[in-house]
Write a protein that holds these residues in place. Sequence first.
Motif, mmCIF file in Angstrom:
data_model
loop_
_atom_site.group_PDB
_atom_site.id
_atom_site.type_symbol
_atom_site.label_atom_id
_atom_site.label_comp_id
_atom_site.label_asym_id
_atom_site.label_seq_id
_atom_site.Cartn_x
_atom_site.Cartn_y
_atom_site.Cartn_z
ATOM 1 N N ASP A 70 0.845 -1.087 -0.123
ATOM 2 C CA ASP A 70 0.126 -0.278 -0.056
ATOM 3 C C ASP A 70 0.591 1.079 0.539
ATOM 4 N N ASN A 71 0.492 2.166 -1.005
ATOM 5 C CA ASN A 71 1.424 3.328 -1.124
ATOM 6 C C ASN A 71 1.575 4.086 -0.367
ATOM 7 N N VAL A 72 0.035 4.600 0.001
ATOM 8 C CA VAL A 72 -0.518 5.550 0.975
ATOM 9 C C VAL A 72 0.128 5.317 2.060
ATOM 10 N N GLU A 73 0.182 4.232 2.514
ATOM 11 C CA GLU A 73 0.394 3.563 3.927
ATOM 12 C C GLU A 73 1.714 3.829 4.040
ATOM 13 N N TYR A 74 2.629 3.535 3.146
ATOM 14 C CA TYR A 74 4.272 3.996 3.429
ATOM 15 C C TYR A 74 4.182 5.441 3.666
ATOM 16 N N LEU A 75 3.477 6.576 2.521
ATOM 17 C CA LEU A 75 3.276 7.582 3.060
ATOM 18 C C LEU A 75 3.196 7.751 4.195
ATOM 19 N N ARG A 76 2.411 7.444 4.510
ATOM 20 C CA ARG A 76 1.807 8.164 5.918
ATOM 21 C C ARG A 76 2.846 7.648 7.183
ATOM 22 N N LYS A 77 3.281 6.493 6.870
ATOM 23 C CA LYS A 77 5.055 6.312 8.175
ATOM 24 C C LYS A 77 5.728 6.830 7.687
ATOM 25 N N ALA A 78 6.394 7.418 6.453
ATOM 26 C CA ALA A 78 7.467 8.264 5.876
ATOM 27 C C ALA A 78 7.186 9.282 6.587
ATOM 28 N N ASN A 79 6.256 9.722 6.486
ATOM 29 C CA ASN A 79 5.882 11.287 6.617
ATOM 30 C C ASN A 79 5.488 11.417 8.199
ATOM 31 N N GLY A 80 5.176 10.580 8.439
ATOM 32 C CA GLY A 80 4.355 11.135 10.522
ATOM 33 C C GLY A 80 3.760 10.990 10.752
ATOM 34 N N LEU A 81 2.498 10.874 9.632
ATOM 35 C CA LEU A 81 1.232 11.284 9.582
ATOM 36 C C LEU A 81 0.120 10.085 11.013
ATOM 37 N N SER A 82 -0.623 10.360 11.090
ATOM 38 C CA SER A 82 -1.683 9.788 11.860
ATOM 39 C C SER A 82 -2.717 9.044 11.145
ATOM 40 N N SER A 83 -3.296 9.502 10.173
ATOM 41 C CA SER A 83 -4.218 8.644 9.355
ATOM 42 C C SER A 83 -4.148 8.329 7.115
ATOM 43 N N ARG A 84 -4.411 7.831 6.929
ATOM 44 C CA ARG A 84 -4.605 7.513 5.460
ATOM 45 C C ARG A 84 -4.992 9.462 4.530
ATOM 46 N N ARG A 85 -6.000 9.564 5.616
ATOM 47 C CA ARG A 85 -6.984 11.038 5.425
ATOM 48 C C ARG A 85 -5.990 11.840 5.469
ATOM 49 N N GLU A 86 -5.174 11.817 5.613
ATOM 50 C CA GLU A 86 -4.138 12.965 6.328
ATOM 51 C C GLU A 86 -2.924 13.017 4.644
ATOM 52 N N VAL A 87 -3.033 12.075 4.729
ATOM 53 C CA VAL A 87 -1.631 11.756 3.178
ATOM 54 C C VAL A 87 -2.692 12.619 2.431
ATOM 55 N N PHE A 88 -4.320 11.907 2.232
ATOM 56 C CA PHE A 88 -5.640 12.460 1.259
ATOM 57 C C PHE A 88 -4.729 14.243 1.367
ATOM 58 N N GLU A 89 -5.577 14.293 2.441
ATOM 59 C CA GLU A 89 -5.194 16.655 2.469
ATOM 60 C C GLU A 89 -4.223 16.879 2.115
ATOM 61 N N ILE A 90 -2.292 16.305 1.966
ATOM 62 C CA ILE A 90 -1.361 16.985 1.975
ATOM 63 C C ILE A 90 -2.267 17.247 0.107
ATOM 64 N N LEU A 91 -2.542 16.126 -0.536
ATOM 65 C CA LEU A 91 -2.773 16.454 -1.815
ATOM 66 C C LEU A 91 -4.295 17.884 -2.127
ATOM 67 N N LEU A 92 -5.018 17.817 -1.086
ATOM 68 C CA LEU A 92 -6.075 18.784 -1.603
ATOM 69 C C LEU A 92 -6.236 20.384 -1.188
ATOM 70 N N LYS A 93 -5.189 20.031 -0.220
ATOM 71 C CA LYS A 93 -4.712 21.478 0.686
ATOM 72 C C LYS A 93 -4.105 22.635 0.457
ATOM 73 N N SER A 94 -3.765 22.390 -1.338
ATOM 74 C CA SER A 94 -2.250 22.154 -1.508
ATOM 75 C C SER A 94 -2.546 23.315 -2.978
ATOM 76 N N ARG A 95 -1.414 23.599 -3.640
ATOM 77 C CA ARG A 95 -1.133 24.659 -4.934
ATOM 78 C C ARG A 95 -0.311 23.873 -4.642
ATOM 79 N N PHE A 96 -0.196 23.882 -6.210
ATOM 80 C CA PHE A 96 0.797 22.911 -7.276
ATOM 81 C C PHE A 96 2.028 23.927 -8.295
ATOM 82 N N LEU A 97 3.040 24.227 -8.069
ATOM 83 C CA LEU A 97 3.221 24.477 -9.274
ATOM 84 C C LEU A 97 4.172 23.456 -9.919
ATOM 85 N N ILE A 98 3.912 24.092 -11.711
ATOM 86 C CA ILE A 98 4.798 22.776 -12.597
ATOM 87 C C ILE A 98 6.300 23.491 -13.186
#
Length: 1221
Positions: A931-959
């Motif tokens: 599970d890539n999302v679970e890996y991202l959660r643990k690697a970045n010290g986050l407490s839930s899968r939802r936190e991982v997803f919120e990272i995507l939803l709460k930022s603007r990204f520059l190409i």
Amino acid sequence: MAYEFTNIKKVLIANRGEIAVRCINACAKSGIKSVSIYTESDSTSEHADQDRNNILEICKEYEVDAVIPGYGFLSEDVRAAEKIEKAGIIYVGPSTESILEMGQKHRARALAEAANVPVVPGTKLLESEEDAIRAATQLGFPIMLKATGGGGGVGLEVCYDGAAIKTAFAKVKGRGDSLFKNTGVFMERYYPSSRHIEVQIFGNGVEVIHFGERECSIQRRHQKVIEECPSPFVTAHPELRRKLTQCATNYAMKLKYKSAGTVEFLVDDITGDFFFLEMNTRLQVEHGITELCYNVDLVSLMLQQADCEKGGKVGISSEFLLSMQKDGPTGAAIEARVYAEVPFRNFAPSPGLLQKVEWPVGDGIRIDTWVKTGQRIAPYYDPLIAKVMVHNTDRASALTNMLKTLSACVLQGPATNLHYLGAVIESQGFRNGETLTNYLSTKFQYSPCAIDVLSGGAFTTVQDFPARTTSGHGIPRGGPMDNISSRIANILVGNEPGAETLEVTVSGPELLFTAAAVFSVCGAPMQVTVDGEEKPMWSRLKIQAGQKLRIGSSKVAGCRNYIAVKGGFPDIPIYLGSKAATPSLKYGGTQGRQLQTSDYIILSEDTSRWAAEATEFTLPAQCIPSFEISEVYVLHGPHDDDTFMTAADREMLYSTKWKVGHNSNRTGIRLIGPNPQWSRKDGGDGGAHPSNCFDYGYPMGGINWGGDSSVVFSMDSPNLGGLICSSTVISADLWRLGQLKPGEYVRFRPTTYDLSLELFRRVETFVTEVGMLVENEMMCTTPKLDPELPPGETGAILLKVEGGGSGRPEVKYRQGGDSFIIIEFGNQTSDITITCRIRLLMEKLAGLKIPEMVMNPSIIGLTIQFNSSIITQPELLKKVNELESTIKATRDVLVPVRTICLPVVLDHPDLTQCLSRYMTTIRPTAGYLPDNVEYLRKANGLSSRREVFEILLKSRFLIVSVGFLVGNPILYPLNPMSQIMAQKFNPTRVSTPGGTVGIGGSLFSLYPVEQPGGYMMLARTLETWDTFGSKPGFSPTNPWLWEPFDMVTFKEVSVQEYDKINAEFVAGRYQFEISNDVFDLQKIHGELESAKTNPGVMRFKEGQKRGIAQELAVENEMFSKWTTTLAENAAKEEERLKEIMLLNPNPVNIESPIDANVWKVEVEVGERLKKGQVVVILEAMKMEINVLVPDEAVGSIVQAIASKPGSTVAPGHLLIVAKGD
């Protein structure tokens, strides 16, 4: 006055193809909404099943008032019409009684006889073939057997004797049953010298009028090809029009006919006698030419009739109907049916991808079609592409206009009958009006100029030179892997050196030439034969019409050769400036793929004349380059300096004899050999492995390191990524790189930039002098290529500028072969001010307007591609450094940008399936699996899968860059709390679903289409690449969506919502949410700087640091265990084979002929082997190679599978162990 529709507001179009588009347009013109139905294969067409129950359900769901079927089987399906009417919906067409009566041909004959309309001598329904033979004896041969429910030229068989009836009777009966659910068969006298003339009628249930006649005599396989209005025969016999039209209207009056219909007649060319054939109770395919000559819209008239019926009337008023009656046509019109078919192969259907579609426009031209560029012609339906119609004052003018119009039509991709239609129209017999039903089979001879592909070979593609050198945006360069051989092949036949050729890999095709041609084959030694007679390579040769050219297998050094034909392949489309195929990305060449059986390649119309004028010629042996390749020249850099590699690594890199891997291909030459030790422990913000770095523009020919495996970038490789390139093959030696064969060994020999130019000049001089020799065969000197260079080498870093107190960062100018400079700012850490500095530098460089210069930016660098023949490396380096030094260190930067908001699905099921495939086929365990999302959660010290997803939803990204393959964007998150970190897959994935949102190192990426990849998979959005640029947001010259400095945001949608949005995108109806914005460096930099002291951000970074370290340790341990397991399994497999050989001391062995991967094993233990049987399918160089049972193994019993699927084998490696009786 225009008719006002008051009762019908919405119509369902129960058809597909061009008639569906025709009906949709008529509805739109009438102010009626239309609902179209389509199957999956038609989802991108201009109209987008014809199951009765499905249609009724759709009618109810969309509240339609009427159904119009156009033409085709549903239009003659009385049960469908009855169901529609019982549901209270108007059927746009005749009454069900008329459909039923006319749908059975024997009943239609009886009605004609009752109406005193002449009928072709024939029979009632026949019960058996014996009845048929007796009836034929009475009528006299030839006769035609007909399925009573048939239509459209289907269910017909001509018989010239009783023996033919015996086989034809059962065939017609079977066709009637399978296609029309009616087994009835009857017989008519067949008139070979006859014409097919039909009368267009229209009724309102009370009165019937006509719109003259059409002649449809030009037919192939009993199907119409070219139609005319008026009939040239009737024009020559004007009294016949009154007789035909009177009979037609009298016949329809007997039925109290309503709506459009056609009464068909057979006209004897000698006597002028005519006979009733049948009545079609529907719109005809060829109705358009009647509309042109009688200024009437038949579909609109059908809708008006239906609207009146919906209002409770019998039909449109008789007064209005009778007022439309005309004495004759105005001018003349011709229709040509354009099919996806191969006339040379008896009109065999030719489904496939239409790579380019262009239709002419102008006065007197009408084209009814359903296709556009990028449309795929499916094999499930009639292959009609379009109806090309012209109208003019008279037939002669119409013929001229038709020829001009057909020649202006562009249909590139699968074979069509366009050339055939032009030949028919231009033939003297047709121009004279000798348009009998047997004209095509008896009086017309078609001589096409083409290559009929009997076998495509292992991997044959179309390539031209220099292809797409300056496209950028992840568009691979393409072109021949060996441009010396391809150019000389062209020179020998008299083409421009860069013209398109067929690139043959390992083993070649078999090609049937339908016309004489001049050809040449140059490259690695392979057997060349014409009709079995061996021919020399490196020669100008001739081949005659009907002869077969065959290219054998590569037996010695080298693996590619090139087939050039004088005149090239004119119908291969130009895509992004080149005809070159890139099969891995599905564009260019023959339908975006390799050559395959049944392809049909058009040659120049002058090919036969050229062949007659040509003389054969062979180059002297001294001119032929050596394909015994043991070394290839490289330049140091961009990354073999001490920053990344140790001195021992460099010694290893340039002293090792690298084995060429079995999976080498046009996307890269895989290397097998030792691993570097590296001079650093990881890739910092670029990734966990020392070979990882921030994404940057890759140089062509770069020796690229992904983890501990290496590949040399070749013609179809990506142009951007986050893996270092130690050194780069020089331009002049790319041809030798392209000839390296799996299993061979090669060394990389460093040289200098000046010496690389020297070798480049030698190569170009050699090619030029070969051209002079070919032009003047008596030339005294014989050109010869010397590929050896004297010793010498230069370092990876061309120039290093230390950072200054003025705010100017450290700058390293790295060498990327002789055509690339990689500029690196700072020390492999992200800095948004550097990203803006790069943009300002690009603006200054663009102002220089240096031809053929391509810039590929990244978050901390800029890769510049240049042509040393235009500007040298030192000259460019000087200019770039001077411009860079003038850029002021300021944060007062405002950049107008666009922001695109994308729908995104979190935890999309396709990503789960992709991970499952990876675990099954490549690597079963890893720190980031399952599970890539679970890996991202643990690697970045986050407490839930939802936190991982919120990272995507709460930022603007520059190409920050666009590249890799087909416009893949690299995204930098502007929200500090969204700046997560991730390892990259090791090994990388073979496939990633299109639209995947991934993260590798500290950067995000959007996969524009399905493609390989190594980023962790987080979510899925829409694909952002449109090959043919027809969707909103794209264009034919810009099939990519993204540009550097675009901004991206994401909004969450469900899987169901995504599926609907994606369907709209695929159909070309989705509009991206795009808004204008401003990138404010001062503001964004301030936010990022203040975040460094924000307690919440600091806690996040600390947790991330711990998580990354822990997960890296886990991954290192798991990777070590996996590689150990692989080695143990290999050892066990070796022991197993030894035991097998001991038990079977005299085995019959089947061995691998090549370095390859075992893809499939097609036999089982205990199975008896048969002659010609495929025992194993190998995969090498993206080709499938069948291993057949050798003669000595025929009849033996399989004892063991020596090499299982997934294993790697070398020449001579055991595949199957068998034992004889």
